[in-house]
Design a protein around this motif. Sequence first.
Motif, PDB file in Angstrom:
ATOM      1  N   LEU A 129       0.824  -1.206   0.000  1.00 46.66           N
ATOM      2  CA  LEU A 129       0.000   0.000   0.000  1.00 46.66           C
ATOM      3  C   LEU A 129       0.865   1.266   0.000  1.00 46.66           C
ATOM      4  O   LEU A 129       0.516   2.252  -0.656  1.00 46.66           O
ATOM      5  CB  LEU A 129      -0.934  -0.013   1.218  1.00 46.66           C
ATOM      6  N   ALA A 130       1.974   1.229   0.732  1.00 47.98           N
ATOM      7  CA  ALA A 130       2.888   2.373   0.720  1.00 47.98           C
ATOM      8  C   ALA A 130       3.419   2.610  -0.694  1.00 47.98           C
ATOM      9  O   ALA A 130       3.503   3.762  -1.162  1.00 47.98           O
ATOM     10  CB  ALA A 130       4.035   2.146   1.703  1.00 47.98           C
ATOM     11  N   GLU A 131       3.753   1.531  -1.388  1.00 50.64           N
ATOM     12  CA  GLU A 131       4.227   1.656  -2.775  1.00 50.64           C
ATOM     13  C   GLU A 131       3.118   2.163  -3.682  1.00 50.64           C
ATOM     14  O   GLU A 131       3.360   2.986  -4.577  1.00 50.64           O
ATOM     15  CB  GLU A 131       4.745   0.305  -3.266  1.00 50.64           C
ATOM     16  N   ALA A 132       1.885   1.690  -3.463  1.00 54.60           N
ATOM     17  CA  ALA A 132       0.756   2.137  -4.287  1.00 54.60           C
ATOM     18  C   ALA A 132       0.536   3.640  -4.140  1.00 54.60           C
ATOM     19  O   ALA A 132       0.242   4.336  -5.120  1.00 54.60           O
ATOM     20  CB  ALA A 132      -0.509   1.369  -3.899  1.00 54.60           C
ATOM     21  N   MET A 133       0.681   4.157  -2.915  1.00 53.16           N
ATOM     22  CA  MET A 133       0.533   5.599  -2.721  1.00 53.16           C
ATOM     23  C   MET A 133       1.609   6.365  -3.465  1.00 53.16           C
ATOM     24  O   MET A 133       1.351   7.404  -4.074  1.00 53.16           O
ATOM     25  CB  MET A 133       0.558   5.926  -1.221  1.00 53.16           C
ATOM     26  N   GLU A 134       2.827   5.854  -3.449  1.00 53.23           N
ATOM     27  CA  GLU A 134       3.922   6.538  -4.131  1.00 53.23           C
ATOM     28  C   GLU A 134       3.742   6.500  -5.642  1.00 53.23           C
ATOM     29  O   GLU A 134       4.209   7.408  -6.349  1.00 53.23           O
ATOM     30  CB  GLU A 134       5.248   5.914  -3.719  1.00 53.23           C
ATOM     31  N   ARG A 135       3.046   5.470  -6.140  1.00 53.64           N
ATOM     32  CA  ARG A 135       2.811   5.349  -7.580  1.00 53.64           C
ATOM     33  C   ARG A 135       1.554   6.075  -8.034  1.00 53.64           C
ATOM     34  O   ARG A 135       1.277   6.116  -9.238  1.00 53.64           O
ATOM     35  CB  ARG A 135       2.685   3.871  -7.974  1.00 53.64           C
ATOM     36  N   SER A 136       0.790   6.628  -7.104  1.00 51.73           N
ATOM     37  CA  SER A 136      -0.512   7.203  -7.472  1.00 51.73           C
ATOM     38  C   SER A 136      -0.379   8.408  -8.400  1.00 51.73           C
ATOM     39  O   SER A 136      -1.287   8.698  -9.179  1.00 51.73           O
ATOM     40  CB  SER A 136      -1.302   7.584  -6.221  1.00 51.73           C
ATOM     41  N   CYS A 137       0.715   9.142  -8.309  1.00 53.81           N
ATOM     42  CA  CYS A 137       1.063  10.180  -9.291  1.00 53.81           C
ATOM     43  C   CYS A 137      -0.098  11.120  -9.618  1.00 53.81           C
ATOM     44  O   CYS A 137      -0.489  11.260 -10.779  1.00 53.81           O
ATOM     45  CB  CYS A 137       1.577   9.533 -10.580  1.00 53.81           C
ATOM     46  N   GLY A 138      -0.656  11.741  -8.607  1.00 47.86           N
ATOM     47  CA  GLY A 138      -1.715  12.720  -8.843  1.00 47.86           C
ATOM     48  C   GLY A 138      -3.112  12.157  -8.884  1.00 47.86           C
ATOM     49  O   GLY A 138      -4.079  12.919  -8.982  1.00 47.86           O
ATOM     50  N   ASP A 139      -3.252  10.843  -8.835  1.00 43.59           N
ATOM     51  CA  ASP A 139      -4.579  10.221  -8.788  1.00 43.59           C
ATOM     52  C   ASP A 139      -5.054  10.261  -7.334  1.00 43.59           C
ATOM     53  O   ASP A 139      -4.713   9.397  -6.527  1.00 43.59           O
ATOM     54  CB  ASP A 139      -4.503   8.785  -9.301  1.00 43.59           C
ATOM     55  N   VAL A 140      -5.840  11.284  -7.007  1.00 46.36           N
ATOM     56  CA  VAL A 140      -6.243  11.514  -5.619  1.00 46.36           C
ATOM     57  C   VAL A 140      -7.048  10.340  -5.072  1.00 46.36           C
ATOM     58  O   VAL A 140      -6.828   9.899  -3.937  1.00 46.36           O
ATOM     59  CB  VAL A 140      -7.050  12.826  -5.510  1.00 46.36           C
ATOM     60  N   THR A 174     -13.955  12.801   8.394  1.00 49.57           N
ATOM     61  CA  THR A 174     -12.905  13.671   7.866  1.00 49.57           C
ATOM     62  C   THR A 174     -12.458  13.292   6.451  1.00 49.57           C
ATOM     63  O   THR A 174     -11.508  13.885   5.926  1.00 49.57           O
ATOM     64  CB  THR A 174     -11.667  13.666   8.794  1.00 49.57           C
ATOM     65  N   GLN A 175     -13.137  12.339   5.810  1.00 51.06           N
ATOM     66  CA  GLN A 175     -12.709  11.873   4.488  1.00 51.06           C
ATOM     67  C   GLN A 175     -12.592  13.020   3.477  1.00 51.06           C
ATOM     68  O   GLN A 175     -11.603  13.128   2.753  1.00 51.06           O
ATOM     69  CB  GLN A 175     -13.694  10.821   3.961  1.00 51.06           C
ATOM     70  N   HIS A 176     -13.597  13.877   3.420  1.00 46.48           N
ATOM     71  CA  HIS A 176     -13.567  14.977   2.451  1.00 46.48           C
ATOM     72  C   HIS A 176     -12.351  15.874   2.676  1.00 46.48           C
ATOM     73  O   HIS A 176     -11.718  16.341   1.707  1.00 46.48           O
ATOM     74  CB  HIS A 176     -14.846  15.810   2.578  1.00 46.48           C
ATOM     75  N   TYR A 177     -11.991  16.087   3.923  1.00 43.70           N
ATOM     76  CA  TYR A 177     -10.914  17.020   4.235  1.00 43.70           C
ATOM     77  C   TYR A 177      -9.548  16.384   3.979  1.00 43.70           C
ATOM     78  O   TYR A 177      -8.593  17.085   3.636  1.00 43.70           O
ATOM     79  CB  TYR A 177     -11.096  17.532   5.670  1.00 43.70           C
ATOM     80  N   ARG A 178      -9.456  15.061   4.107  1.00 42.71           N
ATOM     81  CA  ARG A 178      -8.227  14.376   3.685  1.00 42.71           C
ATOM     82  C   ARG A 178      -8.061  14.478   2.170  1.00 42.71           C
ATOM     83  O   ARG A 178      -6.941  14.606   1.668  1.00 42.71           O
ATOM     84  CB  ARG A 178      -8.241  12.905   4.127  1.00 42.71           C
ATOM     85  N   ARG A 179      -9.176  14.415   1.451  1.00 39.48           N
ATOM     86  CA  ARG A 179      -9.118  14.578  -0.005  1.00 39.48           C
ATOM     87  C   ARG A 179      -8.577  15.969  -0.351  1.00 39.48           C
ATOM     88  O   ARG A 179      -7.718  16.111  -1.231  1.00 39.48           O
ATOM     89  CB  ARG A 179     -10.500  14.371  -0.621  1.00 39.48           C
ATOM     90  N   GLU A 180      -9.071  16.985   0.343  1.00 41.98           N
ATOM     91  CA  GLU A 180      -8.604  18.342   0.068  1.00 41.98           C
ATOM     92  C   GLU A 180      -7.130  18.501   0.422  1.00 41.98           C
ATOM     93  O   GLU A 180      -6.368  19.156  -0.308  1.00 41.98           O
ATOM     94  CB  GLU A 180      -9.454  19.357   0.844  1.00 41.98           C
ATOM     95  N   PHE A 181      -6.693  17.893   1.534  1.00 44.12           N
ATOM     96  CA  PHE A 181      -5.279  17.934   1.900  1.00 44.12           C
ATOM     97  C   PHE A 181      -4.431  17.291   0.807  1.00 44.12           C
ATOM     98  O   PHE A 181      -3.369  17.812   0.427  1.00 44.12           O
ATOM     99  CB  PHE A 181      -5.043  17.205   3.219  1.00 44.12           C
ATOM    100  N   THR A 182      -4.884  16.158   0.273  1.00 47.02           N
ATOM    101  CA  THR A 182      -4.131  15.457  -0.763  1.00 47.02           C
ATOM    102  C   THR A 182      -4.005  16.312  -2.015  1.00 47.02           C
ATOM    103  O   THR A 182      -2.939  16.359  -2.651  1.00 47.02           O
ATOM    104  CB  THR A 182      -4.807  14.118  -1.096  1.00 47.02           C
ATOM    105  N   LYS A 183      -5.067  17.017  -2.373  1.00 46.15           N
ATOM    106  CA  LYS A 183      -5.010  17.910  -3.539  1.00 46.15           C
ATOM    107  C   LYS A 183      -4.012  19.036  -3.307  1.00 46.15           C
ATOM    108  O   LYS A 183      -3.204  19.363  -4.190  1.00 46.15           O
ATOM    109  CB  LYS A 183      -6.394  18.493  -3.823  1.00 46.15           C
ATOM    110  N   ILE A 184      -4.065  19.623  -2.119  1.00 48.32           N
ATOM    111  CA  ILE A 184      -3.148  20.725  -1.795  1.00 48.32           C
ATOM    112  C   ILE A 184      -1.703  20.231  -1.826  1.00 48.32           C
ATOM    113  O   ILE A 184      -0.820  20.849  -2.423  1.00 48.32           O
ATOM    114  CB  ILE A 184      -3.483  21.311  -0.419  1.00 48.32           C
TER     115      ILE A 184
END
Length: 236
Positions: A129-140, A174-184
């Motif tokens: 999962l850690a690798e998947a996050m690093e490969r997400s490349c802008g896919d929020v 807090t899901q919506h706000y984690r999404r916003e943090f990820t975008k920022i």
Amino acid sequence: MTGRGVPDHGAPDHGAGGNGGDHGVASQRIADALRTAILDGSYRPGERIRQEDVAARSGASRIPVREALRMLHAEGLVTLVANSGAWVTRLNLAECVELYQIRERLEPLLLRASMPGLDDTVLGRLADLAEAMERSCGDVDAFLRADTEFHLTSYSAAPRGETSQIVHRMWNTTQHYRREFTKIAGRQASLGATHLEHRLLLDCLRRQDADDAERVLVMHIRRTRLELSGHPEIFG
């Protein structure tokens, strides 16, 4: 499928009859669809969920829709207002900050309780999962799915109790706000710090070092809180 995340079966749901068991099946189906739609951002915080619209799209009566909304209310995803209706839960800045401060204290406790039960199979999944996050490349959405599974899996061996229930509810809220943090963070090219924290946390879990794991997790949650605090526009 029509609408946002609520299946359209074209015919009335047989759960609309008088059978309580059928109502339960219909309620769970509707709750699952609405939960997915809320968590993936199809419904926005503060948006009204109209029972009649959900009932029409799902082919059910309002009885299982009401029960589904009560289920989602218990999970922190929906706010119910007596004699008024249902809305997707929305936080203001102060409420969000408070929830993150609670998370900073409760989640390290839950992680410590879970750590002895995390075997090699689970740790391998966390590494994937850690690798998947690093490969997400802008896919929020891809990042959020992997991030949610990473953290909730790290807590999965803890005894089921109040702490676990509270933490899961706060993750929903807090899901919506984690999404916003990820975008920022993505715009600022600062997700590298997040990836490093995940790697550090995984190292602590492999070493069974609860003290270090708690410190890393507190830092990880706090950094998100501070970043969100600097963007009041998110909270409208």
